[in-house]
Write an enzyme that holds these catalytic residues in place. Structure first.
Site, PDB file in Angstrom:
ATOM      1  N   GLY A 106       0.797  -1.215   0.000  1.00 56.05           N
ATOM      2  CA  GLY A 106       0.000   0.000   0.000  1.00 56.05           C
ATOM      3  C   GLY A 106       0.830   1.265   0.000  1.00 56.05           C
ATOM      4  O   GLY A 106       1.875   1.360  -0.653  1.00 56.05           O
ATOM      5  N   CYS A 107       0.391   2.240   0.779  1.00 54.99           N
ATOM      6  CA  CYS A 107       0.908   3.602   0.690  1.00 54.99           C
ATOM      7  C   CYS A 107       2.364   3.757   1.112  1.00 54.99           C
ATOM      8  O   CYS A 107       3.001   4.742   0.745  1.00 54.99           O
ATOM      9  CB  CYS A 107       0.030   4.538   1.520  1.00 54.99           C
ATOM     10  SG  CYS A 107      -1.664   4.715   0.893  1.00 54.99           S
ATOM     11  N   TYR A 108       2.913   2.826   1.888  1.00 58.16           N
ATOM     12  CA  TYR A 108       4.301   2.992   2.325  1.00 58.16           C
ATOM     13  C   TYR A 108       5.291   2.201   1.477  1.00 58.16           C
ATOM     14  O   TYR A 108       6.498   2.217   1.739  1.00 58.16           O
ATOM     15  CB  TYR A 108       4.457   2.595   3.802  1.00 58.16           C
ATOM     16  CG  TYR A 108       4.220   1.141   4.127  1.00 58.16           C
ATOM     17  CD1 TYR A 108       5.209   0.181   3.901  1.00 58.16           C
ATOM     18  CD2 TYR A 108       3.032   0.715   4.705  1.00 58.16           C
ATOM     19  CE1 TYR A 108       5.009  -1.160   4.213  1.00 58.16           C
ATOM     20  CE2 TYR A 108       2.814  -0.622   5.023  1.00 58.16           C
ATOM     21  CZ  TYR A 108       3.800  -1.545   4.779  1.00 58.16           C
ATOM     22  OH  TYR A 108       3.601  -2.871   5.091  1.00 58.16           O
ATOM     23  N   HIS A 145       3.786  11.289   3.617  1.00 51.25           N
ATOM     24  CA  HIS A 145       2.659  10.774   2.836  1.00 51.25           C
ATOM     25  C   HIS A 145       1.346  11.371   3.325  1.00 51.25           C
ATOM     26  O   HIS A 145       0.987  11.231   4.496  1.00 51.25           O
ATOM     27  CB  HIS A 145       2.594   9.253   2.935  1.00 51.25           C
ATOM     28  CG  HIS A 145       1.408   8.684   2.212  1.00 51.25           C
ATOM     29  ND1 HIS A 145       1.347   8.595   0.844  1.00 51.25           N
ATOM     30  CD2 HIS A 145       0.220   8.216   2.673  1.00 51.25           C
ATOM     31  CE1 HIS A 145       0.184   8.089   0.493  1.00 51.25           C
ATOM     32  NE2 HIS A 145      -0.518   7.849   1.575  1.00 51.25           N
ATOM     33  N   PHE A 161       2.863   5.674   5.592  1.00 47.31           N
ATOM     34  CA  PHE A 161       2.096   4.842   6.516  1.00 47.31           C
ATOM     35  C   PHE A 161       1.153   3.930   5.741  1.00 47.31           C
ATOM     36  O   PHE A 161       0.646   4.303   4.683  1.00 47.31           O
ATOM     37  CB  PHE A 161       1.293   5.734   7.463  1.00 47.31           C
ATOM     38  CG  PHE A 161       2.013   7.003   7.839  1.00 47.31           C
ATOM     39  CD1 PHE A 161       3.096   6.961   8.703  1.00 47.31           C
ATOM     40  CD2 PHE A 161       1.644   8.216   7.289  1.00 47.31           C
ATOM     41  CE1 PHE A 161       3.782   8.118   9.026  1.00 47.31           C
ATOM     42  CE2 PHE A 161       2.320   9.388   7.597  1.00 47.31           C
ATOM     43  CZ  PHE A 161       3.396   9.336   8.481  1.00 47.31           C
TER      44      PHE A 161
END
Length: 349
Positions: free
Chosen positions: A139-141, A273, A334
């Site tokens: 995902g986002c990290y 982020h 995160f």
């Protein structure tokens, strides 16, 4: 061992639309009743003014598409987007595809075999002995462990490495339901599409990757989820995420800096982020950052939305393009776990 240095970045994004245009042209009709009222408020307070979409809801409604159809479209759309980002990064670094020793690809919005790593290696002319690594569902990290793997390869082998983060979140709009699903509304209000590539080389001018660090709070594993369903991938995003970040982010950032003889006062570039406005507010508060410290993160959220894994690299690119680029950068991202990742970069001439 060689010091891994970011020698080039390249970005690529599909066509964009204003947040209000997306609301009026699609999402206002996607929701009804009290859910529409709630959704309108969430869209208005998202911190997003424009977003990009490879598959625009203004042109195609994918919300009822089965997952197979979405994955086939991912293959069609992600390849040229990734190729554009990689080409720009290689040009920026003054390298060719044949120079790359390790190719790392991060993506959680589509899967296929052969994947992006193989297809791009073929189309760009990478050497047959180029090693590849695919990072999925982080995902986002994901960009930060991706940078870590590429950096470790450069340090150990003395050869260039290439990282690509490519996400097509526009393929995962979910069907409307008769009840208010706040987590899906938040996801639909924030997420966007992008691809960003970074070239790391052994030594030379650029931004040296000093360390990548992480902390995971598994007691909150259900706070952020990304589930494969019959209608694409479904985001789960608890409103408790900012509270968990507030518990861990200061220790992670301060520990990283202390190991390199620095502290927050010596950081002139923050690439955080933007999971949403509340996430940035929590980081700003817990790290006691001045008001302008997260300007690049907020600007990226406003102009590009949350693009998942490429987003922190979009912020980094924005920092690098400033008239006076920062000398020391801390990256923070995160995602599921609940996991916090951090990286320290220092400028080298």
């Amino acid at each position: 061992m060689a010091v891994p240095v970011i020698a080039g970045l390249g970005t690529a994004q599909p066509s964009s639309a204003a947040q209000d245009e997306l609301w009026n042209g699609f999402f206002a009709g996607h929701y009804s009743g009290v859910t529409r009222v709630l959704a309108r408020r969430i869209f208005a307070n998202s911190g997003v003014s424009r977003r990009q979409a490879a598959v625009s809801p203004l042109l195609e409604d994918v919300s009822e598409w089965p997952t197979e159809r979405r994955m086939r479209r991912y293959q069609i759309e992600a390849l040229p987007l990734g190729k554009e980002a990689v080409g720009r990064a290689l040009t920026s670094a003054g390298l060719s595809a044949g120079d790359i020793g390790l190719f790392v690809v991060c993506s959680c919005t589509g899967y296929a075999t052969p994947g992006l790593d193989i297809m791009l290696a073929r189309d760009l002319g990478m050497a047959p002995d180029t090693q590849r690594m695919f990072v999925g569902h982080m995902g986002c990290y994901a960009a930060l462990p991706g940078l870590g793997a590429a950096g470790d390869f450069v340090a150990a082998r003395g050869r260039p490495a290439l990282l690509l983060c490519a996400e097509l979140t526009s393929l995962h709009i979910q069907p409307a339901t008769s009840r208010s699903d706040t987590q899906q509304i938040v996801s639909h209000a924030l997420f966007s599409d992008a691809a960003v590539a970074a070239v790391l080389v052994p030594g030379g001018p650029g931004y040296a990757l000093r360390e990548v660090a992480a902390v995971t709070d598994t007691s909150t594993a259900d706070h952020m989820t990304w589930e494969v369903t019959d209608t694409g991938f479904r985001m789960g995003l608890s409103p408790k995420v900012p509270q968990v970040l507030s518990t861990h982010v200061r220790g992670l950032a301060d520990g990283l800096l202390a190991r390199h003889g620095a502290d927050r006062s010596g950081v002139d570039g923050w690439a955080v982020h933007p999971g949403g406005p509340r996430i940035l507010n929590v980081v700003e508060r817990e790290l006691a950052l001045p008001e302008q410290a997260l300007a690049a993160s907020r600007e990226t959220l406003a102009e590009h939305g949350n693009c998942s894994s490429p987003t922190v690299l979009l912020i980094l690119d924005r920092l690098f393009r400033r008239p006076a680029p920062p000398q020391r950068v801390v990256m923070l991202a995160f995602g599921p776990g609940l996991t916090l990742y951090a990286a320290l970069l220092e400028h080298r001439r």
